[in-house]
Design a protein around this motif. Sequence first.
Motif, short mmCIF file in Angstrom:
data_model
loop_
_atom_site.label_atom_id
_atom_site.label_comp_id
_atom_site.label_asym_id
_atom_site.label_seq_id
_atom_site.Cartn_x
_atom_site.Cartn_y
_atom_site.Cartn_z
N LEU A 6 79.04 44.88 31.77
CA LEU A 6 78.54 45.68 32.88
C LEU A 6 77.33 44.98 33.47
N THR A 7 77.25 44.99 34.77
CA THR A 7 76.12 44.39 35.45
C THR A 7 75.72 45.27 36.64
N GLY A 8 74.45 45.25 36.98
CA GLY A 8 74.00 46.04 38.12
C GLY A 8 72.50 46.00 38.28
N ARG A 9 72.05 46.61 39.34
CA ARG A 9 70.62 46.70 39.63
C ARG A 9 70.20 48.15 39.43
N LEU A 10 69.24 48.37 38.54
CA LEU A 10 68.81 49.72 38.19
C LEU A 10 67.33 49.91 38.49
N GLU A 11 66.97 51.15 38.80
CA GLU A 11 65.56 51.47 39.01
C GLU A 11 65.24 52.80 38.35
N LEU A 12 63.99 52.97 38.00
CA LEU A 12 63.54 54.22 37.39
C LEU A 12 63.51 55.33 38.43
N THR A 13 63.95 56.51 38.05
CA THR A 13 63.78 57.68 38.90
C THR A 13 62.34 58.18 38.73
N ALA A 14 61.97 59.18 39.49
CA ALA A 14 60.62 59.74 39.36
C ALA A 14 60.39 60.25 37.93
N GLU A 15 61.40 60.90 37.36
CA GLU A 15 61.29 61.38 35.98
C GLU A 15 61.15 60.22 35.00
N GLY A 16 61.91 59.17 35.22
CA GLY A 16 61.84 57.99 34.36
C GLY A 16 60.47 57.34 34.42
N ARG A 17 59.92 57.19 35.63
CA ARG A 17 58.58 56.60 35.77
C ARG A 17 57.53 57.46 35.06
N TYR A 18 57.66 58.77 35.21
CA TYR A 18 56.72 59.69 34.58
C TYR A 18 56.73 59.54 33.05
N LEU A 19 57.93 59.51 32.47
CA LEU A 19 58.04 59.40 31.02
C LEU A 19 57.58 58.03 30.51
N VAL A 20 57.87 56.97 31.26
CA VAL A 20 57.42 55.63 30.88
C VAL A 20 55.89 55.57 30.93
N ARG A 21 55.30 56.11 31.98
CA ARG A 21 53.83 56.12 32.08
C ARG A 21 53.20 56.89 30.92
N ARG A 22 53.78 58.03 30.58
CA ARG A 22 53.25 58.83 29.46
C ARG A 22 53.33 58.05 28.16
N MET A 23 54.45 57.39 27.94
CA MET A 23 54.62 56.61 26.70
C MET A 23 53.63 55.45 26.66
N LEU A 24 53.45 54.77 27.80
CA LEU A 24 52.50 53.66 27.85
C LEU A 24 51.08 54.15 27.60
N ARG A 25 50.73 55.30 28.15
CA ARG A 25 49.38 55.85 27.90
C ARG A 25 49.18 56.18 26.43
N ARG A 26 50.22 56.74 25.81
CA ARG A 26 50.13 57.05 24.39
C ARG A 26 49.96 55.77 23.55
#
Length: 93
Positions: A66-86
Amino acid sequence: MFEARLALLEKFRPDIINNLVLLWWRDDLCQPTDFYLAVAHAPSLTKDALKAGLLAGRLKYRGGGLTGRLELTAEGRYLVRRMLRRMGAEVAA
């Protein structure tokens, strides 16, 4: 409802969020990334993130993978930011 859904993902599927953190580590969270999975039928945290609505984009079947171009949704960005802050890491974008 939004917070409850995200809390469930954080509690029961932190592996998905950790995978997204690794994919966007030190990158701009608003930028898409190219994705390739060698075996299309293999389990994948990235495919789970697509199903959970944390990633947007499309994966196409090519040569057994499988191949493709993916981007984070608003929810995905929010959860990634929270994890990075932690983790105490610097958040890009």
